[in-house]
Design a protein around this motif. Structure first.
Motif, PDB file in Angstrom:
ATOM      1  N   ASN A 151      -0.297   1.239  -6.224  1.00 25.37           N
ATOM      2  CA  ASN A 151       0.566   0.327  -6.403  1.00 25.37           C
ATOM      3  C   ASN A 151       0.346   0.168  -8.124  1.00 25.37           C
ATOM      4  OD1 ASN A 151      -0.108  -1.426  -5.284  1.00 25.37           O
ATOM      5  ND2 ASN A 151       1.412  -2.958  -5.244  1.00 25.37           N
ATOM      6  N   VAL A 156       5.713  -4.381  -3.988  1.00 23.74           N
ATOM      7  CA  VAL A 156       5.606  -3.444  -3.305  1.00 23.74           C
ATOM      8  C   VAL A 156       7.077  -4.221  -2.349  1.00 23.74           C
ATOM      9  CG1 VAL A 156       4.898  -1.550  -1.227  1.00 23.74           C
ATOM     10  CG2 VAL A 156       3.442  -2.460  -3.078  1.00 23.74           C
ATOM     11  N   THR A 165      -1.819  -1.790   0.723  1.00 20.94           N
ATOM     12  CA  THR A 165      -1.948  -1.415  -0.874  1.00 20.94           C
ATOM     13  C   THR A 165      -3.542  -1.451  -0.279  1.00 20.94           C
ATOM     14  OG1 THR A 165      -2.383  -3.934  -1.668  1.00 20.94           O
ATOM     15  CG2 THR A 165      -1.006  -2.877  -1.489  1.00 20.94           C
ATOM     16  N   PHE A 187       5.936   4.620  -4.947  1.00 23.51           N
ATOM     17  CA  PHE A 187       4.359   4.960  -4.933  1.00 23.51           C
ATOM     18  C   PHE A 187       3.449   6.166  -4.082  1.00 23.51           C
ATOM     19  CE2 PHE A 187       5.706   0.597  -5.441  1.00 23.51           C
ATOM     20  CZ  PHE A 187       5.058   0.333  -6.909  1.00 23.51           C
TER      21      PHE A 187
END
Length: 197
Positions: A151, A156, A165, A187
């Motif tokens: 991302n 997020v 992530t 994403f």
């Protein structure tokens, strides 16, 4: 299991810790049908067939097995988070067309990370991912993967943040092995890998 922060302890989610696991994953209303971190663990038909309390019962069964279904983080003795881990061959990911296999190793996967309100933004997700990988290695995993979103600096959505992530996985000692065709929360997801040691 190693302690990475003196105030944080990561432990396997065994049956003795089921109430703590339920506090993180279970619904406030016991009759409600929530994920219980089963959606990416079970075949789709079995996952759909479990409703209400049957989902928690299935998770309790998993905690009774020799290998725990994941790990719990405790901060000053209070449960603060969860991370799921299991061998990829046991998961629907083993049949994924969007998330490829890197090689023939019998890798384990860390695919769900959840931090309780009040404990977020304190680095606990990194500790959970690291702890889940450490647990997998203690059970003989030759390598551990995760499929988080890449991302960049964008936020997020919290409901989609369970995949983690790229930054969280990097801080937990993983490296990017390859891109995937999978997307979560808008994403792209990347395949992150951590080797023993």
């Amino acid at each position: 299991m190693g302690v990475h922060n003196p105030a944080v302890v990561v432990e396997p989610a065994t049956e003795a810790r089921f109430d703590d696991l339920a506090a993180v994953l279970g619904p406030k209303n016991p009759q409600a049908t929530v994920c219980w971190c089963l959606s990416h663990r079970l075949p789709a038909a079995e996952n759909r067939s479990l409703t209400g309390p049957a989902r928690g019962d299935r998770v309790r069964e998993l905690t009774r097995q020799d290998v725990a279904p994941g790990v719990l983080a405790y901060v000053d003795g209070q449960v603060a988070g969860w991370a799921a881990t299991a061998p990829r061959r046991q998961l629907p990911y083993s049949r994924s067309r969007k998330i490829p296999q890197v090689d023939d190793l019998d890798v384990w996967v860390v695919w769900c990370v959840r931090v309780q309100p009040g404990h977020r933004r304190q680095g606990l997700a990194v500790t959970l991912v690291r702890g889940a990988a450490d647990y997998a290695f203690s059970q003989g995993a030759p390598a551990v993967e995760g499929y988080p979103v890449d991302n960049g600096t964008e936020r997020v959505d919290l409901t989609m943040a369970y995949v983690g992530t790229r930054t969280i996985f990097e801080r937990a000692g993983f490296h990017k092995a390859m891109d995937t065709q999978s997307v979560s929360g808008g994403f792209p997801r990347v395949l992150m890998r951590r080797d023993p040691g």
